[in-house]
Design an enzyme around this catalytic site. Structure first.
Site, PDB file in Angstrom:
ATOM      1  N   ASP A 158      -0.259  -3.742  -1.789  1.00 60.29           N
ATOM      2  CA  ASP A 158       0.867  -3.094  -1.112  1.00 60.29           C
ATOM      3  C   ASP A 158       0.719  -3.144   0.405  1.00 60.29           C
ATOM      4  O   ASP A 158       1.068  -2.197   1.120  1.00 60.29           O
ATOM      5  CB  ASP A 158       0.999  -1.641  -1.573  1.00 60.29           C
ATOM      6  CG  ASP A 158       1.294  -1.522  -3.063  1.00 60.29           C
ATOM      7  OD1 ASP A 158       1.611  -2.546  -3.683  1.00 60.29           O
ATOM      8  OD2 ASP A 158       1.187  -0.406  -3.593  1.00 60.29           O
ATOM      9  N   GLY A 159       0.139  -4.249   0.900  1.00 63.05           N
ATOM     10  CA  GLY A 159      -0.013  -4.437   2.337  1.00 63.05           C
ATOM     11  C   GLY A 159      -1.204  -3.733   2.951  1.00 63.05           C
ATOM     12  O   GLY A 159      -1.384  -3.793   4.166  1.00 63.05           O
ATOM     13  N   GLU A 163      -0.013   5.090  -0.135  1.00 61.65           N
ATOM     14  CA  GLU A 163      -0.898   6.238   0.018  1.00 61.65           C
ATOM     15  C   GLU A 163      -0.474   7.392  -0.886  1.00 61.65           C
ATOM     16  O   GLU A 163      -1.316   8.075  -1.483  1.00 61.65           O
ATOM     17  CB  GLU A 163      -0.937   6.692   1.473  1.00 61.65           C
ATOM     18  CG  GLU A 163      -1.689   5.739   2.385  1.00 61.65           C
ATOM     19  CD  GLU A 163      -2.099   6.390   3.706  1.00 61.65           C
ATOM     20  OE1 GLU A 163      -1.935   7.633   3.836  1.00 61.65           O
ATOM     21  OE2 GLU A 163      -2.566   5.662   4.587  1.00 61.65           O
ATOM     22  N   GLY A 186       9.248   6.400   4.148  1.00 63.79           N
ATOM     23  CA  GLY A 186       8.677   5.351   4.986  1.00 63.79           C
ATOM     24  C   GLY A 186       8.690   4.033   4.251  1.00 63.79           C
ATOM     25  O   GLY A 186       9.548   3.781   3.402  1.00 63.79           O
ATOM     26  N   ASP A 246       6.235   0.577   2.512  1.00 64.20           N
ATOM     27  CA  ASP A 246       5.318   0.366   1.395  1.00 64.20           C
ATOM     28  C   ASP A 246       3.950   0.982   1.650  1.00 64.20           C
ATOM     29  O   ASP A 246       3.272   1.405   0.711  1.00 64.20           O
ATOM     30  CB  ASP A 246       5.177  -1.137   1.122  1.00 64.20           C
ATOM     31  CG  ASP A 246       6.472  -1.756   0.629  1.00 64.20           C
ATOM     32  OD1 ASP A 246       7.092  -1.165  -0.272  1.00 64.20           O
ATOM     33  OD2 ASP A 246       6.871  -2.812   1.145  1.00 64.20           O
TER      34      ASP A 246
END
Length: 354
Positions: A332-333, A115, A108, A110
């Site tokens: 990381d967003g 996670e 997927g 970032d």
């Protein structure tokens, strides 16, 4: 829950690069490091966010899976773990590590990678395998299939799943630094890429609501963040030294890697193998400064711009001078709340398949 998948020979999926030929078979010694006398087939656990990139990640994963089985499945157990919601990837990763997985591969963008990285830790410590006699450690891998995939840019990796599968097949491991974020009475949080504070963090918070627009979500988020934005005075402590005052801070970024915001090279000197962060501070920026200097931010040439400050650090602590100010923090967003926060580097904390 982990699902083992049977090995079935299959041609490359049509959505992948047509010009890349099927890679030759590799010996078991090159594919996966040996586990002493154990003859158990190693588990490769793929943590997939099927809703990533507006559902595109799930569709691409289904197309990729038959090729991945045929390329890696001869010597490994291919285990598929689909996330069902926020933070599920953290728990799936911890479960895989405790069960002795050879590698956990984030599939997927970032957010999924973020996670999975947090799943390598629990209660301030690294998660360990249940079998205390085991001599191997679980490695981190990445198949970038998300919206931004900014972490992959630091390595020059393309959003090409075939390239990612070849990296996994070769099994070359390198230890990589991880950032740790702590706050008042809060559990420690971890990041691989970039953590940021104030305007850029607020923009990231809003951008997450517009992921359906692809990379345009970052532009929309930035525009929304500027509404009602005010620069703030910060107190900053570097490497546990003395507090220093930084007035009128627009954004503060802590880079373990170089890129964020869909390709913006915010920390051009960051190196996730160096044992240091690159901290970049933008002071007294106006909305028109971003428009005029946006090209420099994307190229990574902004460090020479007036009111931009950069420094290599092992730790940095940040708090707002105005106690009532809600200053956004993200990594990381992922939105993490508000200041104060302390950021520390953990050198060579994770083995990564590179």
């Amino acid at each position: 829950m982990l699902y083992r998948i049977a090995v079935v020979s299959m041609a490359k999926p049509s959505f992948l690069r047509a010009e890349q030929s099927m890679a030759p078979d590799l010996s078991i010694d090159r594919v996966i490091p040996k586990r002493g006398a154990s003859t158990r087939r190693p588990d490769l656990v793929f943590v997939v966010n099927p809703r990533g990139a507006n559902g595109r990640t799930g569709k691409d994963w289904k197309n990729l899976l038959p090729y991945l089985r045929s390329r890696l499945g001869e010597h490994c157990n291919i285990c598929e773990s689909l996330t069902s919601g926020p933070h599920h990837a953290v728990e799936l990763t911890r479960e895989a590590i405790r069960e002795g997985a050879e590698a956990v591969i984030a599939v997927g963008g970032d957010g999924t990678l973020h996670e999975v990285v947090n799943g390598f830790f629990w209660g301030g410590n690294a998660v360990s395998i249940h079998d205390q006699k085991a001599i191997h450690t679980t490695a981190l891998g990445l198949i970038p299939l998300g919206t931004g995939s900014d972490f992959a840019r630091t390595f020059g990796w393309k959003n090409d799943p075939l390239d990612a599968i070849e990296r996994i097949a070769k099994g070359v491991r390198t230890r990589i630094d991880v950032g740790a974020i702590s706050g008042d009475n809060e559990e420690c949080h971890y990041f691989l890429n970039v953590a940021d504070i104030h305007l850029s963090a607020k923009a990231g918070f809003y951008a997450s609501q517009y992921k359906r627009f692809g990379n345009l979500c970052y532009v929309i988020g930035a525009l929304q963040a500027f509404i009602g934005h005010h620069n703030q005075d910060f107190r900053i402590k570097v490497n546990d030294g003395d507090w220093e005052m930084y007035p009128q801070v627009t954004a503060l970024c802590i880079g373990n890697a170089k890129f964020f915001g869909g390709g913006m090279k915010i920390a051009p000197n960051a190196d996730p193998f160096s044992g240091n962060f690159e901290v970049v501070i933008l002071q007294d920026f106006k909305w028109y400064d971003f428009i005029l200097k946006l090209h420099k931010l994307y190229k990574g040439t902004h460090l020479s711009v007036r009111n931009v400050w950069s420094r290599r650090v092992q730790s940095v602590e940040v708090e707002a001078v105005a106690p009532s100010a809600d200053i956004y923090v993200q990594s990381d967003g992922e939105h993490l709340g508000f200041l104060p926060r302390k950021f520390c580097i953990l050198p060579a904390a994770i083995e990564m398949i590179c």
